[in-house]
Enzyme design. Structure first.
Site, PDB file in Angstrom:
ATOM      1  N   GLY A 167      -0.212  -5.404   0.457  1.00 60.68           N
ATOM      2  CA  GLY A 167      -1.355  -5.493  -0.447  1.00 60.68           C
ATOM      3  C   GLY A 167      -1.007  -6.151  -1.759  1.00 60.68           C
ATOM      4  O   GLY A 167      -1.860  -6.807  -2.387  1.00 60.68           O
TER       5      GLY A 167
ATOM      6  N   GLU B 132       3.103  -6.131   7.403  1.00 61.00           N
ATOM      7  CA  GLU B 132       2.295  -5.125   8.087  1.00 61.00           C
ATOM      8  C   GLU B 132       2.541  -5.024   9.590  1.00 61.00           C
ATOM      9  O   GLU B 132       2.441  -3.932  10.173  1.00 61.00           O
ATOM     10  CB  GLU B 132       0.795  -5.393   7.843  1.00 61.00           C
ATOM     11  CG  GLU B 132       0.308  -5.037   6.456  1.00 61.00           C
ATOM     12  CD  GLU B 132       0.531  -6.133   5.425  1.00 61.00           C
ATOM     13  OE1 GLU B 132       0.002  -6.013   4.306  1.00 61.00           O
ATOM     14  OE2 GLU B 132       1.227  -7.125   5.744  1.00 61.00           O
TER      15      GLU B 132
ATOM     16  N   ALA C 204       0.845  -1.194   0.000  1.00 55.48           N
ATOM     17  CA  ALA C 204       0.000   0.000   0.000  1.00 55.48           C
ATOM     18  C   ALA C 204       0.884   1.249   0.000  1.00 55.48           C
ATOM     19  O   ALA C 204       2.086   1.189   0.273  1.00 55.48           O
ATOM     20  CB  ALA C 204      -0.918  -0.005   1.216  1.00 55.48           C
TER      21      ALA C 204
ATOM     22  N   GLU D 151      -1.273  -9.694  -1.118  1.00 56.09           N
ATOM     23  CA  GLU D 151      -2.679 -10.063  -0.941  1.00 56.09           C
ATOM     24  C   GLU D 151      -3.418 -10.160  -2.280  1.00 56.09           C
ATOM     25  O   GLU D 151      -4.343 -10.966  -2.428  1.00 56.09           O
ATOM     26  CB  GLU D 151      -3.348  -9.064   0.008  1.00 56.09           C
ATOM     27  CG  GLU D 151      -2.904  -9.288   1.458  1.00 56.09           C
ATOM     28  CD  GLU D 151      -3.296  -8.172   2.413  1.00 56.09           C
ATOM     29  OE1 GLU D 151      -3.913  -8.466   3.452  1.00 56.09           O
ATOM     30  OE2 GLU D 151      -2.983  -7.003   2.120  1.00 56.09           O
TER      31      GLU D 151
END
Length: 727
Positions: A117, A140, A69, A120
Site C-alpha cells: 500500500g 502482495e 498495510a 500504491e
C-alpha cells in the site's frame, strides 16, 4: 497546520507547498492500518479544502517510507465475506483517487522501503523521487493476494505491462536504480537531497515544464496496447509465471489476469476488477496460511532480535573443520562481513574449504550481486590456519568436524582451553546431544549447539540448541552471530535430533512402512511432491545421504525407542538400510533410490534405476493398495505428531517457531502453513481421529498424545482463531 492526526500531519509552507508526513507514533515503521487509512482520508479532505496550496509532497519521518498495510489485521478482516472486502478496497480506491485528482501536482519523496500500500500511494502521486538507498515494490502475491489498492491498475500504465507483471507476480523489492530504469520513479538522489528534489519537481510542474495532468491521464486511461500486443504480453507471461509459481500459488497468475482484464478499461472499472479479484484471493486457504506464516516469521525475527540485543559483540569467529560444511560456514560469515578463522588439521581440507568459498563468491560475482572488490574483501575475511595460534581473541567458535561424538568431544575439549573465558563455543551437530558433548567441558555454560542446514548458503534456518547448563549469554551470542550471517535462528532445547530432525525422521519412518507394504517409492515421491513438498521422501533421502540417514535414525531409535526403532519384518532391514548396505548413498556417490547423471549445468539429475527398485522389493513384506490420500496421511501424520510432541515437551517454545523451523529447515510446503497449522486446517478433531485409526494398524509412531486428544474434545487450536499477531 492544515491537518494534525496521530500518525499524519499536513503543514503548508510559505511558498504554498503542503508537506504531508507519515509518522506513526510509538511505532518503528509506518503501516497502513485501518486507523492510518482513516487519517489519510481526513488529511486529503483537509487538503482539498485548504486555500492557496500549490503542490503536495508526501514524505515519512521514519527510516522507511511506508512498509505496507498492517498485516496483523488481515486474518480478522479476511474472515469477512467477499462483498465486505470489495467494498473496503473500493473505499480505499476512492481515497487514493482523491490524492490523484487533487487540484495541484503531487510528488512522493520515497526515503526508504515503500512496499504494498505504501508503493500504491506513491503511484497515485503525479511524480516520485527516490533515495538511492530506498526500495519500491508490491509483494502482495507472497501473501497469496494481489495489489488491491490500485497497484494492478496504475503500475502497468506507468512502467508498461511487461515490467509491471514482473514486479507484481514476483513480489520483488526493487532498488532505486531499477525503479528509475523502468520509469517507476522520476529521479534518484541521495537521502539528504530528497526534499529539495521533490520541491524542484513541483516548481517545474507549476512553471509548466512538467505536465502533471498528462501524467494523470495516462494512469487513468486504458493501456496503450492493441489486441495482438496484449495477447503477446499476457499469454506469454501466464505460461512463464505459471511455471515459476507452481500449481499451489494462484495469486501471481490471478494478478496477470486482472491486469489483462483491466487493460482496456478506464481507472474506475479497472479498479473494480482488481477489488473483486483481491476479495476472491483473500478468502483462499493459501492466503490464510501465507499471512499466518508472515506473522510467524515476524515473531521468530522479533525473538531473535531480543536475544541479539542482549549479546556481547561477535566480531571475530572461527570454524573447526574445513570441508564442504566448514567452507560454507566460512563463506557465509565472510560474505556477511564477520571475519572468520577456518581451522583444519590438513592443508588439503583447507584448500577444499577455500575452494567452496571462492566458488560461491564467484557465483555472486557472475550474477552481479558483488563487485570484484567485494569478492576480494569477502575472501580476505577468511583466514585458513592449521594451528590454534590466533584463537585467543575469537568471540565464537563453530565446531563442524565429522558427526562422531568421540571426535567432537576431543576437539571441543581441545579448543576450549585456548579460548577466552567469555568466548562462546558451539557445535554444528545435527543429532548428538548437546548435554553429552558438554559433559567434559570446563565451561559448559559457554557451550550450545549451532546447527546449520546444508547447503549453508541457501538454507535460512539455524537451530540454536540450549543444553541443560547453557547460559543465556551463550544463546544470545549464538543467535546474534546467526543473524549477522543473514540466517533465521530458532532457539530449541536439547533432545535427540533437536527439533527439525526429530520431526523429519518419523516422516521417513512412515515412508519405510509404506514401502514395506508394497507402495512404489517413485509414486510416493510424486504424491508428496504434488502435495507441495519440493522433493518426495526417497529423493530427499538421496539428497540427505543414506549414511547420514542411517546414523540419525540410530540416534532417534535410541532416544525414542517406543516409536522410532524401526524393525522391518522382511529380513529385519528397511529399504533405507538396504540402500546403505549396498553403498547406495544417494547423490554423494551417484546412486541411491535413484541414479544420478549430470545435466547441462553440471547439476545432478535423477533418473529411475531398476537396481534400486529390485533392492527395495526385497524389503516388501505385504502388498497393500494405497490411494493418494492414504499416502499423504501415512506420511504426514507421524511428522505432525512429532511436531506436537516437541511443543508439548518444551523443545520448542511456540507453534510459530515450530512451523517456521520446518518450513525453513526441510521445505515444508509454505502454502500449507507448517505442521501445526496443517493440523488446524484439517481440524484437530479430524486429525486425531485419522491418527487413532492409523495407530491401530501401524503403531505408536501415529498415536496422538493425551493433550492433543484433549484439544480435540475441547475444540481447541494451535493458533487462536481471533488474532494471530501475538503467537
Amino acid at each position: 497546520m492544515i491537518y494534525q492526526g496521530n500518525a499524519i500531519t499536513v503543514v503548508q509552507r510559505d511558498d504554498g507547498i503542503a508537506m504531508l508526513t507519515f509518522d506513526a507514533q510509538d511505532e518503528s515503521v509506518n503501516t497502513l492500518s485501518s486507523k492510518m487509512i482513516e487519517e489519510f482520508e481526513a488529511a486529503l479532505a483537509a487538503l482539498g479544502e485548504a486555500v492557496n496550496v500549490k503542490g503536495l509532497v508526501i514524505t515519512s519521518a521514519k527510516d522507511a517510507f511506508i512498509v505496507g498495510a498492517d498485516i496483523t489485521e488481515f486474518h480478522g478482516m479476511f474472515r469477512r465475506d467477499e462483498d465486505f472486502l470489495v467494498d473496503m478496497n473500493t473505499r480505499v480506491h476512492g481515497i487514493f483517487n482523491t490524492l490523484e485528482d487533487l487540484p495541484f501536482p503531487s510528488v512522493a519523496a520515497i526515503n526508504g522501503l515503500a512496499l504494498g500500500g505504501g508503493c500504491e500511494i506513491t503511484l497515485a502521486c503525479d511524480f516520485r523521487v527516490m533515495s538511492d538507498s530506498a526500495k519500491l515494490g508490491l509483494p502482495e502475491t507472497k501473501l497469496g493476494i494481489l495489489p488491491g489498492w490500485g497497484g494492478c491498475v496504475r503500475l502497468p500504465r506507468l512502467i508498461g505491462a511487461d515490467n509491471a507483471i514482473e514486479w507484481i507476480s514476483g513480489g520483488t523489492e526493487n532498488r532505486a536504480d531499477a525503479a528509475l530504469k523502468v520509469g517507476a520513479v522520476d529521479a534518484v538522489v541521495s537521502g539528504d537531497a530528497l526534499e529539495a528534489a521533490a520541491l524542484d519537481i513541483l516548481g517545474r510542474a507549476n512553471a509548466g515544464e512538467l505536465d502533471h495532468q498528462a501524467r494523470r491521464s495516462v494512469k487513468q486511461s486504458p493501456l496503450m496496447l492493441n489486441a495482438i500486443e496484449q495477447m503477446m504480453v499476457f499469454e506469454t507471461a501466464k505460461g512463464y509465471v505459471a511455471g515459476k509459481a507452481g500449481p499451489h500459488y494462484p495469486a501471481p497468475i490471478e494478478a496477470i489476469k486482472v491486469i489483462q482484464k483491466g487493460a482496456g478499461e478506464g481507472r474506475e472499472r479497472a479498479q473494480a476488477i482488481e477489488a473483486k479479484a483481491f476479495a476472491k484471493l483473500a478468502k483462499t486457504d493459501v492466503c490464510y496460511h501465507l499471512v499466518g506464516l508472515f506473522l510467524s516469521d515476524q515473531l521468530v525475527k522479533k525473538k531473535g532480535k531480543q536475544y541479539a540485543n542482549q549479546a556481547a559483540a561477535v566480531n571475530k569467529t572461527a570454524v573447526l573443520g574445513a570441508g564442504i560444511m566448514g567452507g560454507g560456514i566460512a563463506y557465509q560469515s565472510a560474505y556477511k562481513g564477520t571475519p572468520i578463522l577456518m581451522k583444519d588439521i590438513k592443508e588439503e581440507a583447507l584448500q577444499l574449504g577455500l575452494q567452496e568459498a571462492r566458488k560461491l563468491l564467484g557465483k555472486q560475482l557472475e550474477r552481479g550481486r558483488l563487485s570484484s572488490d567485494q569478492v576480494a574483501e569477502a575472501l580476505s575475511n577468511i583466514r585458513p590456519t592449521l594451528s590454534y595460534g590466533d584463537f585467543g581473541d575469537v568471540d565464537l567458535v563453530v565446531e563442524a568436524v565429522v558427526e562422531n561424538p568421540k571426535v567432537k568431544e576431543a576437539v571441543l575439549a581441545e579448543v576450549e582451553g585456548l579460548l577466552d573465558d567469555n568466548a562462546t563455543l558451539t557445535s554444528n551437530t545435527s543429532t548428538i546431544s548437546i548435554d553429552r558433548l558438554a559433559a567434559n567441558l570446563k565451561r559448559p555454560e559457554n557451550f550450545c549447539g549451532m546447527h546449520f542446514f546444508n547447503p549453508v548458503h541457501r538454507m535460512p534456518l539455524v537451530e540454536v540448541i540450549r543444553g541443560e547448563k547453557t547460559s543465556d549469554a551463550a544463546v544470545a551470542a549464538t543467535v546474534a552471530y546467526a543473524r549477522q550471517m543473514g540466517k533465521t535462528p530458532v532457539v530449541v532445547n536439547d533432545c535427540p535430533g533437536f527439533l527439525v530432525n526429530r520431526v523429519l525422521f518419523p516422516y521417513f519412518g512412515g515412508f519405510s512402512q509404506l514401502v514395506e507394504q508394497g507402495a512404489d517409492f517413485e509414486r510416493v515421491d510424486k504424491v508428496m511432491e504434488k502435495f507441495g513438498w519440493p522433493m518426495g521422501p526417497a529423493y530427499l533421502l538421496d539428497v540427505v545421504g543414506m549414511d547420514t540417514a542411517v546414523h540419525a535414525q540410530a540416534v532417534m531409535a535410541e532416544g525414542f525407542p517406543d516409536r522410532m526403532a524401526q524393525e522391518a519384518k522382511n529380513g529385519g532391514k528397511t529399504a533405507i538400510q538396504r540402500m546403505y548396505d549396498e553403498d547406495r548413498l544417494g547423490q554423494k556417490n551417484g546412486k541411491g533410490f535413484y541414479r544420478y547423471e549430470e545435466d547441462k549445468k553440471g547439476k545432478p539429475k535423477k533418473v529411475s534405476d531398476e537396481q534400486a527398485h529390485a533392492l527395495v522389493e526385497e524389503a516388501v513384506d505385504t502388498r497393500g493398495e494405497f490411494s493418494d490420500d492414504d499416502i499423504v496421511a501415512r506420511m504426514m501424520v507421524p511428522l505432525c505428531m512429532e511436531a506436537v510432541r516437541c511443543l508439548e515437551d518444551g523443545i520448542v517454545a511456540t507453534p510459530a517457531e515450530a512451523d517456521m523451523a520446518l518450513i525453513y529447515g526441510i521445505g515444508f510446503p509454505p502454502f500449507r502453513g507448517g505442521a501445526l497449522r496443517y493440523i488446524d486446517a484439517l481440524g484437530v478433531e479430524t486429525f486425531v481421529a485419522q491418527a487413532e485409526t492409523l495407530a491401530e494398524e501401524l503403531g505408536p509412531l501415529y498415536r496422538p498424545t493425551e493433550r492433543l486428544r484433549d484439544m480435540a474434545t475441547k475444540g481447541e487450536r494451535f493458533y487462536p482463531d481471533t488474532s494471530e499477531s501475538d503467537q
